[in-house]
Write a protein that holds these residues in place. Structure first.
Motif, PDB file in Angstrom:
ATOM      1  N   ARG A 156      44.650  29.647  29.716  1.00 55.41           N
ATOM      2  CA  ARG A 156      46.078  29.625  30.020  1.00 55.41           C
ATOM      3  C   ARG A 156      46.503  28.237  30.480  1.00 55.41           C
ATOM      4  O   ARG A 156      45.789  27.573  31.236  1.00 55.41           O
ATOM      5  N   LEU A 157      47.652  27.827  30.029  1.00 56.52           N
ATOM      6  CA  LEU A 157      48.280  26.601  30.506  1.00 56.52           C
ATOM      7  C   LEU A 157      49.455  26.994  31.366  1.00 56.52           C
ATOM      8  O   LEU A 157      50.354  27.711  30.926  1.00 56.52           O
ATOM      9  N   ARG A 158      49.462  26.534  32.620  1.00 50.75           N
ATOM     10  CA  ARG A 158      50.526  26.879  33.553  1.00 50.75           C
ATOM     11  C   ARG A 158      51.351  25.631  33.849  1.00 50.75           C
ATOM     12  O   ARG A 158      50.793  24.595  34.197  1.00 50.75           O
ATOM     13  N   ILE A 159      52.654  25.754  33.698  1.00 56.46           N
ATOM     14  CA  ILE A 159      53.562  24.673  34.057  1.00 56.46           C
ATOM     15  C   ILE A 159      54.238  25.062  35.351  1.00 56.46           C
ATOM     16  O   ILE A 159      54.960  26.058  35.418  1.00 56.46           O
ATOM     17  N   ILE A 175      43.666  18.493  29.751  1.00 56.20           N
ATOM     18  CA  ILE A 175      45.084  18.146  29.718  1.00 56.20           C
ATOM     19  C   ILE A 175      45.304  16.872  30.520  1.00 56.20           C
ATOM     20  O   ILE A 175      44.513  16.516  31.387  1.00 56.20           O
ATOM     21  N   THR A 176      46.403  16.168  30.230  1.00 58.88           N
ATOM     22  CA  THR A 176      46.810  15.031  31.050  1.00 58.88           C
ATOM     23  C   THR A 176      48.251  14.681  30.728  1.00 58.88           C
ATOM     24  O   THR A 176      48.765  15.014  29.656  1.00 58.88           O
ATOM     25  N   LYS A 181      54.656  12.490  29.330  1.00 60.67           N
ATOM     26  CA  LYS A 181      54.567  13.675  28.483  1.00 60.67           C
ATOM     27  C   LYS A 181      53.203  14.333  28.654  1.00 60.67           C
ATOM     28  O   LYS A 181      52.211  13.673  28.958  1.00 60.67           O
ATOM     29  N   LEU A 182      53.178  15.652  28.442  1.00 62.60           N
ATOM     30  CA  LEU A 182      51.959  16.418  28.631  1.00 62.60           C
ATOM     31  C   LEU A 182      51.195  16.525  27.319  1.00 62.60           C
ATOM     32  O   LEU A 182      51.753  16.928  26.285  1.00 62.60           O
ATOM     33  N   TYR A 183      49.898  16.180  27.359  1.00 59.78           N
ATOM     34  CA  TYR A 183      49.032  16.254  26.196  1.00 59.78           C
ATOM     35  C   TYR A 183      47.880  17.212  26.488  1.00 59.78           C
ATOM     36  O   TYR A 183      47.418  17.328  27.628  1.00 59.78           O
ATOM     37  N   GLY A 184      47.408  17.876  25.437  1.00 63.97           N
ATOM     38  CA  GLY A 184      46.268  18.764  25.556  1.00 63.97           C
ATOM     39  C   GLY A 184      45.254  18.469  24.473  1.00 63.97           C
ATOM     40  O   GLY A 184      45.615  18.044  23.368  1.00 63.97           O
ATOM     41  N   LEU A 185      43.982  18.691  24.768  1.00 64.10           N
ATOM     42  CA  LEU A 185      42.893  18.403  23.835  1.00 64.10           C
ATOM     43  C   LEU A 185      42.149  19.694  23.533  1.00 64.10           C
ATOM     44  O   LEU A 185      41.734  20.419  24.437  1.00 64.10           O
ATOM     45  N   ASN A 186      41.987  19.987  22.257  1.00 62.16           N
ATOM     46  CA  ASN A 186      41.199  21.120  21.796  1.00 62.16           C
ATOM     47  C   ASN A 186      40.241  20.615  20.721  1.00 62.16           C
ATOM     48  O   ASN A 186      40.662  20.313  19.606  1.00 62.16           O
ATOM     49  N   ASN A 188      38.669  17.874  18.876  1.00 64.55           N
ATOM     50  CA  ASN A 188      39.131  16.508  18.702  1.00 64.55           C
ATOM     51  C   ASN A 188      40.623  16.434  18.394  1.00 64.55           C
ATOM     52  O   ASN A 188      41.138  15.361  18.070  1.00 64.55           O
ATOM     53  N   VAL A 189      41.305  17.573  18.463  1.00 64.08           N
ATOM     54  CA  VAL A 189      42.721  17.640  18.103  1.00 64.08           C
ATOM     55  C   VAL A 189      43.575  17.482  19.351  1.00 64.08           C
ATOM     56  O   VAL A 189      43.443  18.246  20.311  1.00 64.08           O
ATOM     57  N   LEU A 190      44.446  16.488  19.329  1.00 64.32           N
ATOM     58  CA  LEU A 190      45.342  16.206  20.440  1.00 64.32           C
ATOM     59  C   LEU A 190      46.707  16.822  20.154  1.00 64.32           C
ATOM     60  O   LEU A 190      47.265  16.642  19.066  1.00 64.32           O
ATOM     61  N   SER A 191      47.251  17.537  21.123  1.00 67.35           N
ATOM     62  CA  SER A 191      48.568  18.162  20.985  1.00 67.35           C
ATOM     63  C   SER A 191      49.495  17.641  22.070  1.00 67.35           C
ATOM     64  O   SER A 191      49.053  17.262  23.163  1.00 67.35           O
ATOM     65  N   ILE A 192      50.785  17.626  21.759  1.00 65.31           N
ATOM     66  CA  ILE A 192      51.799  17.235  22.726  1.00 65.31           C
ATOM     67  C   ILE A 192      52.704  18.432  22.978  1.00 65.31           C
ATOM     68  O   ILE A 192      53.061  19.172  22.045  1.00 65.31           O
TER      69      ILE A 192
END
Length: 374
Positions: A156-159, A175-176, A181-186, A188-192
């Motif tokens: 879960r990602l909580r904001i 995450i960072t 802006k918030l980025y997540g890593l799954n 090698n795939v980076l998401s914004i």
């Protein structure tokens, strides 16, 4: 000669005092120096100083200064379990009902967070994937206590904008916040994540976009790696760059992917996200310059290293936080300092520091970065 003998320590020139302070990267040493007299306290605040040595939380609730090995005891909530940190703020879960808070370790300022579903924090498994939790904030919470806080764990990602929190079910490795802006890593795939506010004023994630492809090539590590590795990935902002740090832990192939107490980190790979192309690319990073990276599942941060800080540049500092069983005599376990240039791993503490005694406890290893606002 008579005047020289009658001079007091309080008359020490500010520039001389500044030279002394620059060679005291420990918070405790700086506090003791400033407590000598009022002139020393006021003169010590004139010039900017190198950052203070990072701390590592130990299982018994004490703190370990890195790399000098000093044990620090600070008052923290007796009934709260430390589950992570962001800079010098600690994340506490207070009870099984999901009452949570953030507390500044030094000012004792507190930010309450609305009740969370924390069943993912109470699992029985001792392995890393059952207890991953990471907090990030786009701005220092001291200057922006109403800032968003992102908390990831248990799929879960909580904001959160204390005291409000909203959930999104999503698996992420890390995450960072980067450039606000918030980025997540799954993998090698980076998401914004695009964040906005609903009519009720609650923060929400309006969209998720994958913005990178897989790395085009791998690093060739200076040292040979085991045939079977557990991979852990961290996202770290470093001097205007977004880095993916991949940690390779040698594992017994018969029980892969679960690590044992005897498993050890074998090496690291570092990539920079090039977001100027579509899709973005991961570019190999071979050195960090004057920076050091402190990585962990609960907190990762870049640190300006140098002679005055005692922290080695172009190195990655890491701690074992992926195995949650009772450690043996060494509470540091699989911790160390990885040199990006030669691939050599050294102990986390300096040669003159004593390894702290294992006293058990239910805290979690996480990095703390003290501020020098005293």
């Amino acid at each position: 000669m008579k005047e020289a003998r009658s001079s007091s320590w309080s008359d020490l020139l500010p520039e001389i005092l500044g030279l002394v302070l620059r060679r005291l990267p420990s918070l405790a040493d700086r506090v003791r120096l400033r407590a000598v007299c009022r002139p020393w306290r006021s003169n010590a605040q004139l010039d900017p100083l190198p950052p203070l040595l990072p701390w590592l939380t130990l299982l018994d609730g004490t703190f370990l200064s890195i790399p000098d090995g000093k044990i620090i005891r600070m008052p923290i909530p007796d009934k709260g379990f430390c589950r992570g940190s962001v800079d010098n703020w600690m994340f506490f879960v207070h009870n099984s009902d999901g009452d949570c808070s953030l507390m500044n370790l030094f000012s004792k300022a507190t930010l309450n967070i609305s009740k969370l579903d924390i069943t993912w924090l109470n699992g029985n498994s001792r392995y890393y994937n059952s207890h991953f939790y990471k907090l990030m904030a786009p701005l220092p919470l001291e200057s922006s206590p109403g800032s968003l806080v992102a908390l990831e764990g248990g799929g879960r990602l909580r904001i959160c904008q204390p005291p409000i929190a909203v959930d999104l079910r999503l698996h992420l490795d890390d995450i960072t916040f980067f450039n606000g802006k918030l980025y997540g890593l799954n993998g090698n795939v980076l998401s914004i994540f695009e964040i906005n506010y609903g009519l009720n004023g609650k923060p929400k994630i309006s969209s998720v976009r994958c913005i990178t492809s897989y790395p085009t090539f791998k690093l060739i590590p200076p040292q040979p790696l085991p045939d079977t590795c557990l991979l852990l990935s961290y996202l770290v902002e470093c001097c205007g760059r977004l880095l993916m740090v991949r940690r390779m832990i040698g594992c017994n192939p018969e029980i892969k992917p679960c690590p044992l107490e005897s498993d050890r980190t074998a090496g690291f790979e570092v990539y920079e996200a090039d977001l100027s192309t579509k899709p973005g690319q991961w570019i190999c990073v071979r050195e960090l310059g004057s920076q050091a990276l402190f990585v962990g599942m609960h907190c990762s941060k870049s640190f300006p290293a140098g002679e005055c800080t005692g922290v080695e540049e172009n190195c990655i500092y890491f701690v074992r936080d992926y195995f949650l069983g009772n450690d043996a005599a060494d509470p540091l376990g699989d911790s160390g300092v990885y040199n990006m240039k030669n691939g050599i791993i050294k102990p986390l503490l300096s040669e003159t520091a004593a390894v702290p005694q294992h006293r058990g406890g239910r805290r979690r290893p996480t990095w703390i970065f003290p501020t020098d606002a005293m």
